[in-house]
Design a protein around this motif. Structure first.
Motif, short mmCIF file in Angstrom:
data_model
loop_
_atom_site.label_atom_id
_atom_site.label_comp_id
_atom_site.label_asym_id
_atom_site.label_seq_id
_atom_site.Cartn_x
_atom_site.Cartn_y
_atom_site.Cartn_z
N PHE A 44 0.82 -1.21 0.00
CA PHE A 44 0.00 0.00 0.00
C PHE A 44 0.85 1.27 0.00
O PHE A 44 0.52 2.24 -0.67
CB PHE A 44 -0.94 -0.03 1.21
CG PHE A 44 -2.01 1.02 1.14
CD1 PHE A 44 -3.01 0.96 0.19
CD2 PHE A 44 -2.03 2.07 2.05
CE1 PHE A 44 -4.00 1.92 0.12
CE2 PHE A 44 -3.01 3.03 2.00
CZ PHE A 44 -4.00 2.96 1.03
N ASP A 45 1.96 1.26 0.73
CA ASP A 45 2.83 2.45 0.77
C ASP A 45 3.41 2.77 -0.61
O ASP A 45 3.45 3.93 -1.02
CB ASP A 45 3.97 2.26 1.78
CG ASP A 45 3.47 2.29 3.22
OD1 ASP A 45 2.44 2.95 3.48
OD2 ASP A 45 4.12 1.67 4.07
N GLU A 46 3.87 1.73 -1.33
CA GLU A 46 4.39 1.95 -2.68
C GLU A 46 3.30 2.46 -3.61
O GLU A 46 3.55 3.31 -4.46
CB GLU A 46 4.98 0.66 -3.24
CG GLU A 46 6.27 0.25 -2.60
CD GLU A 46 6.83 -1.04 -3.18
OE1 GLU A 46 6.29 -1.56 -4.18
OE2 GLU A 46 7.84 -1.53 -2.64
N LEU A 47 2.10 1.95 -3.45
CA LEU A 47 0.98 2.39 -4.28
C LEU A 47 0.67 3.87 -4.03
O LEU A 47 0.51 4.65 -4.96
CB LEU A 47 -0.25 1.54 -4.01
CG LEU A 47 -1.49 1.86 -4.80
CD1 LEU A 47 -1.27 1.68 -6.30
CD2 LEU A 47 -2.66 1.00 -4.33
N LEU A 48 0.63 4.26 -2.77
CA LEU A 48 0.39 5.67 -2.44
C LEU A 48 1.50 6.57 -2.96
O LEU A 48 1.23 7.66 -3.49
CB LEU A 48 0.24 5.85 -0.93
CG LEU A 48 -1.05 5.33 -0.32
CD1 LEU A 48 -1.05 5.53 1.19
CD2 LEU A 48 -2.25 5.97 -0.95
N ASP A 49 2.75 6.14 -2.83
CA ASP A 49 3.87 6.92 -3.36
C ASP A 49 3.74 7.11 -4.86
O ASP A 49 3.99 8.20 -5.38
CB ASP A 49 5.21 6.24 -3.04
CG ASP A 49 5.57 6.30 -1.58
OD1 ASP A 49 4.97 7.12 -0.84
OD2 ASP A 49 6.45 5.52 -1.16
N PHE A 50 3.34 6.06 -5.56
CA PHE A 50 3.17 6.15 -7.01
C PHE A 50 2.06 7.14 -7.36
O PHE A 50 2.22 7.98 -8.25
CB PHE A 50 2.87 4.77 -7.59
CG PHE A 50 2.64 4.78 -9.07
CD1 PHE A 50 3.64 5.16 -9.94
CD2 PHE A 50 1.42 4.40 -9.58
CE1 PHE A 50 3.43 5.17 -11.32
CE2 PHE A 50 1.20 4.39 -10.96
CZ PHE A 50 2.21 4.79 -11.82
N PHE A 51 0.95 7.09 -6.66
CA PHE A 51 -0.14 8.03 -6.92
C PHE A 51 0.29 9.47 -6.63
O PHE A 51 -0.10 10.40 -7.34
CB PHE A 51 -1.38 7.68 -6.11
CG PHE A 51 -2.11 6.46 -6.61
CD1 PHE A 51 -2.08 6.09 -7.95
CD2 PHE A 51 -2.83 5.67 -5.74
CE1 PHE A 51 -2.75 4.97 -8.41
CE2 PHE A 51 -3.52 4.56 -6.18
CZ PHE A 51 -3.47 4.21 -7.52
N GLU A 52 1.10 9.67 -5.61
CA GLU A 52 1.62 11.00 -5.31
C GLU A 52 2.53 11.49 -6.42
O GLU A 52 2.49 12.66 -6.79
CB GLU A 52 2.33 11.00 -3.97
CG GLU A 52 1.39 10.91 -2.79
CD GLU A 52 2.12 10.81 -1.46
OE1 GLU A 52 3.37 10.80 -1.44
OE2 GLU A 52 1.43 10.73 -0.44
N GLU A 53 3.36 10.60 -6.96
CA GLU A 53 4.23 10.98 -8.07
C GLU A 53 3.40 11.39 -9.30
O GLU A 53 3.74 12.36 -9.98
CB GLU A 53 5.13 9.80 -8.48
CG GLU A 53 6.23 9.50 -7.50
CD GLU A 53 7.02 8.27 -7.90
OE1 GLU A 53 7.05 7.93 -9.12
OE2 GLU A 53 7.61 7.64 -7.02
N LEU A 54 2.33 10.66 -9.55
CA LEU A 54 1.46 11.01 -10.68
C LEU A 54 0.82 12.37 -10.48
O LEU A 54 0.67 13.15 -11.41
CB LEU A 54 0.36 9.96 -10.85
CG LEU A 54 0.76 8.62 -11.41
CD1 LEU A 54 -0.45 7.68 -11.43
CD2 LEU A 54 1.37 8.74 -12.78
N ASP A 55 0.45 12.64 -9.24
CA ASP A 55 -0.21 13.91 -8.93
C ASP A 55 0.74 15.10 -9.11
O ASP A 55 0.32 16.18 -9.46
CB ASP A 55 -0.74 13.85 -7.50
CG ASP A 55 -1.81 14.89 -7.24
OD1 ASP A 55 -2.55 15.22 -8.20
OD2 ASP A 55 -1.91 15.37 -6.10
N LEU A 56 2.04 14.87 -8.88
CA LEU A 56 3.02 15.95 -9.01
C LEU A 56 3.36 16.26 -10.46
O LEU A 56 3.83 17.34 -10.77
CB LEU A 56 4.29 15.58 -8.25
CG LEU A 56 4.16 15.48 -6.74
CD1 LEU A 56 5.47 15.00 -6.13
CD2 LEU A 56 3.74 16.80 -6.12
N ASN A 57 3.16 15.31 -11.36
CA ASN A 57 3.52 15.51 -12.77
C ASN A 57 2.44 16.21 -13.52
O ASN A 57 1.41 16.26 -13.57
CB ASN A 57 3.85 14.18 -13.44
CG ASN A 57 5.14 13.61 -12.90
OD1 ASN A 57 6.04 14.34 -12.55
ND2 ASN A 57 5.21 12.31 -12.82
#
Length: 57
Positions: A44-57
């Motif tokens: 779940f932590d990796e999934l949230l990190d990935f979604f945060e990265e998408l949100d920043l781009n």
């Protein structure tokens, strides 16, 4: 990691892991012909990190 924007396809897998917090989600570019995923998350932590990265781009 390759920038994929907000258009992606994902798949999930079941494993024999005994860790209830582990799961696998593979993300693929929707318009790419590559067979390998651009990102694989295993918890779940990796999934949230990935979604945060998408949100920043």
């Amino acid at each position: 990691m390759q920038k994929i924007g907000h258009e992606y396809i994902f798949s999930t897998e079941l494993t024999k892991s005994t860790d209830i917090n582990e799961f696998i989600i593979e993300f693929y570019c929707e318009n790419e012909s590559e067979e390998s995923p651009v990102k694989v998350t295993r918890n779940f932590d990796e999934l949230l990190d990935f979604f945060e990265e998408l949100d920043l781009n």
